[in-house]
Design a protein around this motif. Sequence first.
Motif, PDB file in Angstrom:
ATOM      1  N   LEU A 162       0.880  -1.123  -0.174  1.00  0.00           N
ATOM      2  CA  LEU A 162      -0.017  -0.105   0.024  1.00  0.00           C
ATOM      3  C   LEU A 162       0.778   1.224  -0.267  1.00  0.00           C
ATOM      4  CD1 LEU A 162      -2.042  -2.189   0.748  1.00  0.00           C
ATOM      5  CD2 LEU A 162      -2.993  -0.624   2.451  1.00  0.00           C
ATOM      6  N   HIS A 163       0.359   2.071  -0.802  1.00  0.00           N
ATOM      7  CA  HIS A 163       1.302   3.516  -0.843  1.00  0.00           C
ATOM      8  C   HIS A 163       0.284   4.765  -0.752  1.00  0.00           C
ATOM      9  CE1 HIS A 163       1.063   2.701  -4.836  1.00  0.00           C
ATOM     10  NE2 HIS A 163       1.586   1.482  -4.829  1.00  0.00           N
ATOM     11  N   GLY A 164       0.648   5.427   0.289  1.00  0.00           N
ATOM     12  CA  GLY A 164       0.124   6.958   0.580  1.00  0.00           C
ATOM     13  C   GLY A 164       1.268   7.707   0.978  1.00  0.00           C
ATOM     14  N   PRO A 165       1.192   8.825   1.298  1.00  0.00           N
ATOM     15  CA  PRO A 165       2.058   9.773   1.748  1.00  0.00           C
ATOM     16  C   PRO A 165       2.362   9.445   3.275  1.00  0.00           C
ATOM     17  CG  PRO A 165       0.105  10.931   1.271  1.00  0.00           C
ATOM     18  CD  PRO A 165      -0.100   9.597   0.594  1.00  0.00           C
ATOM     19  N   ILE A 166       3.345   8.792   3.647  1.00  0.00           N
ATOM     20  CA  ILE A 166       3.742   8.459   5.013  1.00  0.00           C
ATOM     21  C   ILE A 166       5.203   9.338   5.485  1.00  0.00           C
ATOM     22  CG2 ILE A 166       2.529   6.423   5.058  1.00  0.00           C
ATOM     23  CD1 ILE A 166       5.170   4.928   4.433  1.00  0.00           C
ATOM     24  N   MET A 386      -2.273  -4.220  -7.074  1.00  0.00           N
ATOM     25  CA  MET A 386      -3.229  -4.854  -6.537  1.00  0.00           C
ATOM     26  C   MET A 386      -3.658  -4.216  -5.241  1.00  0.00           C
ATOM     27  SD  MET A 386      -4.101  -8.765  -6.433  1.00  0.00           S
ATOM     28  CE  MET A 386      -3.727  -8.941  -4.660  1.00  0.00           C
ATOM     29  N   ALA A 387      -2.837  -2.760  -4.964  1.00  0.00           N
ATOM     30  CA  ALA A 387      -2.978  -2.253  -3.830  1.00  0.00           C
ATOM     31  C   ALA A 387      -4.222  -1.479  -3.398  1.00  0.00           C
ATOM     32  CB  ALA A 387      -1.905  -1.143  -3.688  1.00  0.00           C
ATOM     33  N   GLY A 388      -4.905  -1.069  -4.482  1.00  0.00           N
ATOM     34  CA  GLY A 388      -6.010  -0.311  -4.414  1.00  0.00           C
ATOM     35  C   GLY A 388      -7.084  -1.252  -4.089  1.00  0.00           C
ATOM     36  N   GLU A 389      -7.136  -2.457  -4.577  1.00  0.00           N
ATOM     37  CA  GLU A 389      -8.236  -3.275  -4.254  1.00  0.00           C
ATOM     38  C   GLU A 389      -8.251  -3.857  -2.814  1.00  0.00           C
ATOM     39  OE1 GLU A 389      -9.985  -7.349  -6.232  1.00  0.00           O
ATOM     40  OE2 GLU A 389      -8.629  -6.126  -7.508  1.00  0.00           O
ATOM     41  N   LEU A 390      -6.947  -3.844  -2.436  1.00  0.00           N
ATOM     42  CA  LEU A 390      -6.659  -4.201  -0.981  1.00  0.00           C
ATOM     43  C   LEU A 390      -7.180  -3.019   0.058  1.00  0.00           C
ATOM     44  CD1 LEU A 390      -5.491  -6.761   0.811  1.00  0.00           C
ATOM     45  CD2 LEU A 390      -3.136  -5.385   0.641  1.00  0.00           C
ATOM     46  N   THR A 391      -6.825  -1.625  -0.478  1.00  0.00           N
ATOM     47  CA  THR A 391      -7.282  -0.795   0.549  1.00  0.00           C
ATOM     48  C   THR A 391      -8.792  -0.665   0.444  1.00  0.00           C
ATOM     49  OG1 THR A 391      -5.398   0.485  -0.527  1.00  0.00           O
ATOM     50  CG2 THR A 391      -7.062   1.730   0.540  1.00  0.00           C
ATOM     51  N   LEU A 447      -9.351 -10.182  -6.117  1.00  0.00           N
ATOM     52  CA  LEU A 447      -9.352 -10.823  -4.695  1.00  0.00           C
ATOM     53  C   LEU A 447     -10.491 -11.693  -4.355  1.00  0.00           C
ATOM     54  CD1 LEU A 447      -8.377  -7.901  -2.190  1.00  0.00           C
ATOM     55  CD2 LEU A 447      -6.967 -10.006  -2.879  1.00  0.00           C
ATOM     56  N   SER A 448     -10.323 -12.971  -4.468  1.00  0.00           N
ATOM     57  CA  SER A 448     -11.376 -13.955  -4.334  1.00  0.00           C
ATOM     58  C   SER A 448     -12.632 -13.680  -5.127  1.00  0.00           C
ATOM     59  CB  SER A 448     -12.043 -14.077  -2.747  1.00  0.00           C
ATOM     60  OG  SER A 448     -10.988 -14.734  -2.183  1.00  0.00           O
ATOM     61  N   PRO A 449     -12.190 -14.121  -6.437  1.00  0.00           N
ATOM     62  CA  PRO A 449     -13.403 -13.649  -7.619  1.00  0.00           C
ATOM     63  C   PRO A 449     -14.418 -14.486  -7.577  1.00  0.00           C
ATOM     64  CG  PRO A 449     -11.590 -14.273  -8.494  1.00  0.00           C
ATOM     65  CD  PRO A 449     -11.015 -14.096  -7.157  1.00  0.00           C
ATOM     66  N   GLU A 450     -14.435 -15.770  -6.792  1.00  0.00           N
ATOM     67  CA  GLU A 450     -15.829 -16.548  -6.594  1.00  0.00           C
ATOM     68  C   GLU A 450     -15.993 -16.806  -5.183  1.00  0.00           C
ATOM     69  OE1 GLU A 450     -15.629 -19.749  -9.107  1.00  0.00           O
ATOM     70  OE2 GLU A 450     -14.750 -18.830 -10.835  1.00  0.00           O
ATOM     71  N   LEU A 451     -17.196 -16.817  -4.934  1.00  0.00           N
ATOM     72  CA  LEU A 451     -17.565 -17.275  -3.597  1.00  0.00           C
ATOM     73  C   LEU A 451     -18.926 -18.065  -3.464  1.00  0.00           C
ATOM     74  CD1 LEU A 451     -17.238 -13.818  -1.815  1.00  0.00           C
ATOM     75  CD2 LEU A 451     -15.710 -15.836  -1.409  1.00  0.00           C
ATOM     76  N   ASP A 452     -18.682 -18.956  -2.773  1.00  0.00           N
ATOM     77  CA  ASP A 452     -20.030 -20.017  -2.552  1.00  0.00           C
ATOM     78  C   ASP A 452     -21.119 -19.081  -1.450  1.00  0.00           C
ATOM     79  OD1 ASP A 452     -19.585 -21.817  -4.086  1.00  0.00           O
ATOM     80  OD2 ASP A 452     -18.866 -23.290  -2.441  1.00  0.00           O
ATOM     81  N   ILE A 453     -22.335 -18.898  -1.768  1.00  0.00           N
ATOM     82  CA  ILE A 453     -23.091 -18.079  -0.730  1.00  0.00           C
ATOM     83  C   ILE A 453     -24.083 -19.006   0.245  1.00  0.00           C
ATOM     84  CG2 ILE A 453     -22.775 -15.838  -1.835  1.00  0.00           C
ATOM     85  CD1 ILE A 453     -25.285 -16.166  -3.085  1.00  0.00           C
ATOM     86  N   ASP A 537      -6.841   1.305  -9.139  1.00  0.00           N
ATOM     87  CA  ASP A 537      -6.066   0.036  -9.888  1.00  0.00           C
ATOM     88  C   ASP A 537      -7.292  -0.976 -10.534  1.00  0.00           C
ATOM     89  OD1 ASP A 537      -6.611  -1.638  -7.819  1.00  0.00           O
ATOM     90  OD2 ASP A 537      -4.331  -1.657  -7.144  1.00  0.00           O
ATOM     91  N   THR A 538      -8.705  -0.912  -9.919  1.00  0.00           N
ATOM     92  CA  THR A 538      -9.416  -1.614 -10.516  1.00  0.00           C
ATOM     93  C   THR A 538     -11.045  -0.931 -10.890  1.00  0.00           C
ATOM     94  OG1 THR A 538     -10.122  -1.890  -8.137  1.00  0.00           O
ATOM     95  CG2 THR A 538      -8.964  -3.750  -8.877  1.00  0.00           C
ATOM     96  N   PRO A 539     -11.476  -1.618 -11.922  1.00  0.00           N
ATOM     97  CA  PRO A 539     -12.678  -0.891 -12.535  1.00  0.00           C
ATOM     98  C   PRO A 539     -13.602  -1.315 -11.588  1.00  0.00           C
ATOM     99  CG  PRO A 539     -11.908  -2.859 -13.586  1.00  0.00           C
ATOM    100  CD  PRO A 539     -10.900  -2.475 -12.886  1.00  0.00           C
ATOM    101  N   ALA A 540     -13.679  -2.215 -10.785  1.00  0.00           N
ATOM    102  CA  ALA A 540     -14.905  -2.536  -9.994  1.00  0.00           C
ATOM    103  C   ALA A 540     -14.861  -1.882  -8.836  1.00  0.00           C
ATOM    104  CB  ALA A 540     -14.771  -4.141  -9.753  1.00  0.00           C
ATOM    105  N   GLN A 541     -16.005  -1.590  -8.286  1.00  0.00           N
ATOM    106  CA  GLN A 541     -16.329  -0.654  -6.924  1.00  0.00           C
ATOM    107  C   GLN A 541     -16.553  -2.157  -5.923  1.00  0.00           C
ATOM    108  OE1 GLN A 541     -16.794   2.722  -5.702  1.00  0.00           O
ATOM    109  NE2 GLN A 541     -15.479   2.973  -7.691  1.00  0.00           N
ATOM    110  N   ARG A 542     -15.663  -2.538  -5.494  1.00  0.00           N
ATOM    111  CA  ARG A 542     -15.709  -3.600  -4.736  1.00  0.00           C
ATOM    112  C   ARG A 542     -14.766  -3.649  -3.351  1.00  0.00           C
ATOM    113  NH1 ARG A 542     -15.697  -9.054  -3.982  1.00  0.00           N
ATOM    114  NH2 ARG A 542     -13.945  -9.978  -5.428  1.00  0.00           N
TER     115      ARG A 542
END
Length: 569
Positions: A162-166, A386-391, A447-453, A537-542
Amino acid sequence: MPQRAFFDLEKIDPDGLRRVGARLREVGFTERGVRERLGLKDLSELRFSDYPYYHKRSLRHRNDQELAIGLFLLQGIVTEEELSQLFDASARQVLREAGILVGERASRTWRSRISLYPVGEDKVFATDHRFTGHDPWLDARIPREPVMYLGADTYYLARTTLHGPIRSALDLCTGSGVHGILAAAHAERAVGVDINPRAVNFARLNAMLNDAWNAVFLEGDLFGSVGSERFDLITANPPFVPSPVYELAYRDGGPSGADVLRRIVAEIPDHLNKGGIAQVVTHVAERDGESYLDRIRRWTGGANMHLHSIRLGEEDIVDYAVAQTKRMYGERYPRYEKQLMEWVTNLRSQRFKRIVGVILTFTWNEEAPKPPWTQEDEAKPPRDTMAGELTRLFQAKKLSRGMESLSELDAMRVGVPDDLMLTERRRPTGTGFETKDFRVVFKKSRLSPELDIKPLVRDLLERVDNRSTAPQVIERLARDLGQPLSELDERCRRALLVMFERGLVTLDPVSGGSSKGEASSPRPPASDAFLSSQEDDTPAQRPGHGTIVEDVEPPARGGRTRRDTPPEE
Ligand SMILES: C[S@@+](CC[C@H](N)C(=O)[O-])C[C@H]1O[C@@H](n2cnc3c(N)ncnc32)[C@H](O)[C@@H]1O
């Protein structure tokens, strides 16, 4: 006895070295440039067995970019004329005086004593050559404790950090200094530590090459060289290979692989600032019926920290031992056989079943008295950031856990992310079909693109229309099922929060007429640098999803797919 680097940093002209770095970028010696030239999907896929092909076919035009790749990445040779084509006289002089370029008078050819690896579009890192045993000239110049090449694990950590001003960053087991120098681009100050003095020399050289004036490198044993200082970002790529021998400081992590990792995890709580992030790329050995996450949490000594893991892939222990012991060139079979059996015996004796490549992230639990969470997500090894998705995952967890009561959902509109697909799997019964299970698939997320629900999650998802508030969705479900609202309400609200954390739904405040997506990308407090300034970094709002280990009513975990081999080849 570890060996220092062959160059003398005091005698190297930093401006000259910076110009070499700039020239390499100019000729396309960048991550993308090299990937495209060699036809690789990712630089971590470089294989020594392919080098002859690259030299003969991919680099046959001998243009500037190809010369740079052949000389610095593929351990090749250039002629005197080619070297003059690639570098002007002053750059050649800097490289010669540093001892990096070595000429052979008789053949009028030049070779490099270091390998250079590009990272992104603007950084290059010098290391010792990786491949030995086929070329006496190289063998004579590789020390017993070489500085580690940039491997798949290096690139994965770089793409997940992750990178932000620190203010401050600490890179443990820094090797070439790569993560320290990358952090120096967004930190006021970065410190790198390595036990191998040669690595510290290389890291300092790399700081010059990349103009990272605010990065300092220290020789030392993990946190021992930084006293009681705390940092906003801690990164580490420790030696993690479970190995029966101690041959390579950059590889061997003791019989369990965790000798260094365990010490790092135990001390993170004493060195991480509030609001900070610690990220570690590593292999972990897994036994049947035992979670490696429990083991790692124990090492934190009960610190009040969240623990997230991205599971990048796993390998059966025998395949793993083969990959670690086989040598392609000059290997004598009896030696290989002996080594292989030693490695397999070491892994078997500890009841390990598989070795898993993971990226671990630790953050402080700022939602106390709520207990800290532990979550594992699966992802394919990342080919870009993948940092944006993790954030966003951390943002969503923080927002949902920060809610003081479930009634806060009254004023939230519920939506479904654009890339979510609800699927139903059915099986034949003889007379027809019956539903086997339900699953969500995220088309754009890594990140985990498939999940049983679970059925309740499916029932709720089917009633979300992107307009209704949470109570309206729940009322609709109660009506359709013919059940009293009072029996369903609390369970559904809890389920909606878990669904939000895992990216199955978006939650947006109704008041103020905010548009869909705002609460899914919540604005964190300004003090929280990491959570406020990630590039998208990802188009999805997830916000993210995966296995929630401690939580209420999690959706069931999806079946695991066997992924590529984790970090090392
Ligand atoms: C896997 S390499 C990582 C190099 C680099 N950070 C990267 O990502 O490419 C591990 C590094 O840890 C260093 N190391 C091993 N034990 C250490 C210790 N106790 N303290 C500091 N560094 C250590 C090794 O010398 C080696 O450079």
